[in-house]
Design an enzyme around this catalytic site. Sequence first.
Site, PDB file in Angstrom:
ATOM      1  N   THR A 128      90.377  55.984 111.364  1.00  0.00           N
ATOM      2  CA  THR A 128      90.292  54.555 111.674  1.00  0.00           C
ATOM      3  C   THR A 128      89.053  54.305 112.535  1.00  0.00           C
ATOM      4  O   THR A 128      88.958  54.822 113.641  1.00  0.00           O
ATOM      5  CB  THR A 128      91.568  54.114 112.407  1.00  0.00           C
ATOM      6  OG1 THR A 128      92.679  54.399 111.546  1.00  0.00           O
ATOM      7  CG2 THR A 128      91.546  52.624 112.721  1.00  0.00           C
ATOM      8  N   GLU A 153      94.104  54.441 105.801  1.00  0.00           N
ATOM      9  CA  GLU A 153      95.449  54.957 105.517  1.00  0.00           C
ATOM     10  C   GLU A 153      96.486  54.038 106.137  1.00  0.00           C
ATOM     11  O   GLU A 153      96.229  53.386 107.150  1.00  0.00           O
ATOM     12  CB  GLU A 153      95.598  56.391 106.040  1.00  0.00           C
ATOM     13  CG  GLU A 153      95.377  56.568 107.548  1.00  0.00           C
ATOM     14  CD  GLU A 153      96.587  56.283 108.402  1.00  0.00           C
ATOM     15  OE1 GLU A 153      97.703  56.249 107.848  1.00  0.00           O
ATOM     16  OE2 GLU A 153      96.419  56.073 109.614  1.00  0.00           O
ATOM     17  N   ARG A 156     103.163  55.861 107.683  1.00  0.00           N
ATOM     18  CA  ARG A 156     104.009  55.840 108.873  1.00  0.00           C
ATOM     19  C   ARG A 156     104.553  57.234 109.124  1.00  0.00           C
ATOM     20  O   ARG A 156     105.039  57.870 108.187  1.00  0.00           O
ATOM     21  CB  ARG A 156     105.197  54.879 108.692  1.00  0.00           C
ATOM     22  CG  ARG A 156     104.826  53.433 108.651  1.00  0.00           C
ATOM     23  CD  ARG A 156     105.949  52.634 108.050  1.00  0.00           C
ATOM     24  NE  ARG A 156     106.275  53.117 106.701  1.00  0.00           N
ATOM     25  CZ  ARG A 156     107.330  52.729 105.994  1.00  0.00           C
ATOM     26  NH1 ARG A 156     108.189  51.879 106.505  1.00  0.00           N
ATOM     27  NH2 ARG A 156     107.546  53.196 104.780  1.00  0.00           N
ATOM     28  N   GLU A 157     104.488  57.674 110.362  1.00  0.00           N
ATOM     29  CA  GLU A 157     105.076  58.966 110.674  1.00  0.00           C
ATOM     30  C   GLU A 157     106.573  58.888 110.394  1.00  0.00           C
ATOM     31  O   GLU A 157     107.199  57.860 110.614  1.00  0.00           O
ATOM     32  CB  GLU A 157     104.818  59.322 112.138  1.00  0.00           C
ATOM     33  CG  GLU A 157     103.357  59.625 112.371  1.00  0.00           C
ATOM     34  CD  GLU A 157     103.054  60.040 113.797  1.00  0.00           C
ATOM     35  OE1 GLU A 157     103.980  60.473 114.498  1.00  0.00           O
ATOM     36  OE2 GLU A 157     101.894  59.916 114.190  1.00  0.00           O
ATOM     37  N   ALA A 254     113.488  44.318 118.713  1.00  0.00           N
ATOM     38  CA  ALA A 254     113.096  44.266 120.125  1.00  0.00           C
ATOM     39  C   ALA A 254     113.474  45.576 120.803  1.00  0.00           C
ATOM     40  O   ALA A 254     114.376  46.280 120.364  1.00  0.00           O
ATOM     41  CB  ALA A 254     113.800  43.094 120.799  1.00  0.00           C
ATOM     42  N   GLY A 259     104.566  52.520 120.437  1.00  0.00           N
ATOM     43  CA  GLY A 259     103.836  53.687 120.931  1.00  0.00           C
ATOM     44  C   GLY A 259     103.240  54.401 119.732  1.00  0.00           C
ATOM     45  O   GLY A 259     103.000  53.793 118.703  1.00  0.00           O
ATOM     46  N   CYS A 262      98.827  55.508 116.676  1.00  0.00           N
ATOM     47  CA  CYS A 262      97.981  54.476 116.054  1.00  0.00           C
ATOM     48  C   CYS A 262      97.989  53.144 116.801  1.00  0.00           C
ATOM     49  O   CYS A 262      96.934  52.663 117.213  1.00  0.00           O
ATOM     50  CB  CYS A 262      98.432  54.240 114.621  1.00  0.00           C
ATOM     51  SG  CYS A 262      98.010  55.598 113.543  1.00  0.00           S
TER      52      CYS A 262
HETATM   53  C1  UDX Z   1     101.808  52.934 112.175  1.00  0.00           C
HETATM   54  C2  UDX Z   1     101.662  52.016 110.940  1.00  0.00           C
HETATM   55  O1  UDX Z   1     102.926  51.500 110.563  1.00  0.00           O
HETATM   56  C3  UDX Z   1     101.017  52.781 109.810  1.00  0.00           C
HETATM   57  O2  UDX Z   1     100.812  51.917 108.711  1.00  0.00           O
HETATM   58  C4  UDX Z   1      99.686  53.309 110.306  1.00  0.00           C
HETATM   59  O3  UDX Z   1      98.993  53.955 109.328  1.00  0.00           O
HETATM   60  C5  UDX Z   1      99.909  54.214 111.495  1.00  0.00           C
HETATM   61  O4  UDX Z   1     100.568  53.477 112.522  1.00  0.00           O
HETATM   62  P1  UDX Z   1     103.530  54.788 112.987  1.00  0.00           P
HETATM   63  O5  UDX Z   1     102.677  54.939 114.201  1.00  0.00           O
HETATM   64  O6  UDX Z   1     104.006  56.010 112.308  1.00  0.00           O
HETATM   65  O7  UDX Z   1     102.758  53.945 111.864  1.00  0.00           O
HETATM   66  O8  UDX Z   1     104.802  53.963 113.440  1.00  0.00           O
HETATM   67  P2  UDX Z   1     105.560  52.625 113.035  1.00  0.00           P
HETATM   68  O9  UDX Z   1     106.781  52.952 112.278  1.00  0.00           O
HETATM   69  O10 UDX Z   1     104.656  51.630 112.450  1.00  0.00           O
HETATM   70  O11 UDX Z   1     106.025  52.142 114.487  1.00  0.00           O
HETATM   71  C6  UDX Z   1     105.057  51.926 115.515  1.00  0.00           C
HETATM   72  C7  UDX Z   1     105.730  51.684 116.825  1.00  0.00           C
HETATM   73  O12 UDX Z   1     106.349  50.397 116.841  1.00  0.00           O
HETATM   74  C8  UDX Z   1     106.834  52.668 117.188  1.00  0.00           C
HETATM   75  O13 UDX Z   1     106.686  52.997 118.561  1.00  0.00           O
HETATM   76  C9  UDX Z   1     108.124  51.913 116.956  1.00  0.00           C
HETATM   77  O14 UDX Z   1     109.153  52.354 117.784  1.00  0.00           O
HETATM   78  C10 UDX Z   1     107.687  50.502 117.304  1.00  0.00           C
HETATM   79  N1  UDX Z   1     108.473  49.453 116.636  1.00  0.00           N
HETATM   80  C11 UDX Z   1     108.448  49.333 115.275  1.00  0.00           C
HETATM   81  C12 UDX Z   1     109.207  48.547 117.397  1.00  0.00           C
HETATM   82  O15 UDX Z   1     109.247  48.621 118.626  1.00  0.00           O
HETATM   83  N2  UDX Z   1     109.882  47.541 116.753  1.00  0.00           N
HETATM   84  C13 UDX Z   1     109.854  47.399 115.402  1.00  0.00           C
HETATM   85  O16 UDX Z   1     110.486  46.451 114.900  1.00  0.00           O
HETATM   86  C14 UDX Z   1     109.118  48.322 114.630  1.00  0.00           C
END
Ligand code: UDX
Length: 460
Positions: A128, A153, A156-157, A254, A259, A262
Amino acid sequence: MTPEADDRVVCVIGAGYVGLVTAAGLAERGREVRVVEVDPERRAAVAAGRSPIHEPGLDGLLGVVVGSGRLRAVETMSEGVAGAGVVIVAVGTPPTPEGAADLSQVLQAVDEAVHHAAPGAVVAIKSTVPPGTTRALTRDSRRDDITFVMFPEFLREGSALEDLRNPSRVVVGGEDGAAVQRVVALLGGPDTPRLLCDSVSAELIKYGSNAFLATKISFINEMAQLCELTGADIEKVADGMGLDPRIGRSFLSAGLGWGGSCFPKDVRALETSAGYHGQSFWLLKAAIEVNSQQRRRFTAKLLHGLGGSLEGRRVAILGLAFKPLTDDMRQAPALEVVRQLEDLGAVVVATDPVALDRARPLLPRTTLVADPYEAVTGADAVGLVTEWPAYRELDWGRVIGLMGGRLVVDGRNCLDGRAITGGGGIYVSMGRRTRGLPPQAPGATAEGISFGAVPPLPLG
Ligand code: UDX
């Protein structure tokens, strides 16, 4: 003699989350893939067909594609890129102290790759990077027989392989249409939406997607606070809002906020990047502030639920990874929360199904145990930080019985409040309405404890 570029051969630089998942997925789709990884341990794991990270399905897939010889881990760039038609750069872009994306790994990888790449190769930037980077790489390249494209990309992890096999979209940005098509052909099926554009737009699609989702979460977290102040229920509010197809229910959960590797880095990088161009991206500044406020609000709920002092109080933390199904501790809310609790004098015992080894060096003051029942034993309060399904399934009557106190703060609104109050506990959430729960402990109302506007933490 340098072999000609062959698109059946793909080189992926960097065996991090993105690089490794992409490499394994491309090998599964029949490409001959080489992964260049400088870290000897990581490389040895991949070479042995094992995943160095916890990602569902990856271990099994690596076993297959390494076993069949379609994926090879290599040390040197010359070995990796030789004859590859597409070279995918998937190295890290960590934040600088100012919040910008540190491009040094990208620049080094590109420099070396370009040196060894076959004539006609396409270098696809998957890291990125800020708007304008791919264009600058093209401009500064020593070789005009190599083309650069931006290939963001969206993995999502925890569900990265699934995202790779069934992508929501394939975005490729570049000024050379033929090169863009060669990269598009790598991923997706006939029905996958494809968006082809210039490289700067592709760079901003990636940042914009992450920043928008993070802002959406911060928005619902502000709404959760207002729910506490007004007696509304954030889950109903999110459900009702989410029924509007223009809004959608996803990313409206909520809790402790975002965290991971990304969102925090990309939101800051986009905000910093806008600043370089003379723009104050106010919405992102606010989203960042709300996110950090959520951690303090959670800590404050524990502090005030325990009568205003955490000195010597035992707090059990359930979940450390930044989200379930991963052992990733990068920018995990647990790190901030545990440090705040410890700075306020609490004795913290924490547990997580898979992240303990990664958490240990990051939380030197914290006792880490594998068994959640052991973690809660004697605790004055329990705080849930990561919504692992196993924590919802705990025998909450037993948990409350093992605890010294009765306070349970649910930082992800994932627990069954009734099971907790039914077992004699006091249930506190992040904006859920708990009216209708059985009568609670002295000091708690039938509505549960609602702190409304949380006073600031007495931290130095
Ligand atoms: C993210 C993007 O979704 C993905 O497309 C990108 O390529 C990399 O970053 P990821 O970091 O794996 O993926 O996590 P994601 O599932 O998106 O969640 C990000 C954060 O948001 C997590 O800490 C999660 O706990 C938080 N979250 C997610 C919330 O607090 N509330 C929600 O409703 C959704």
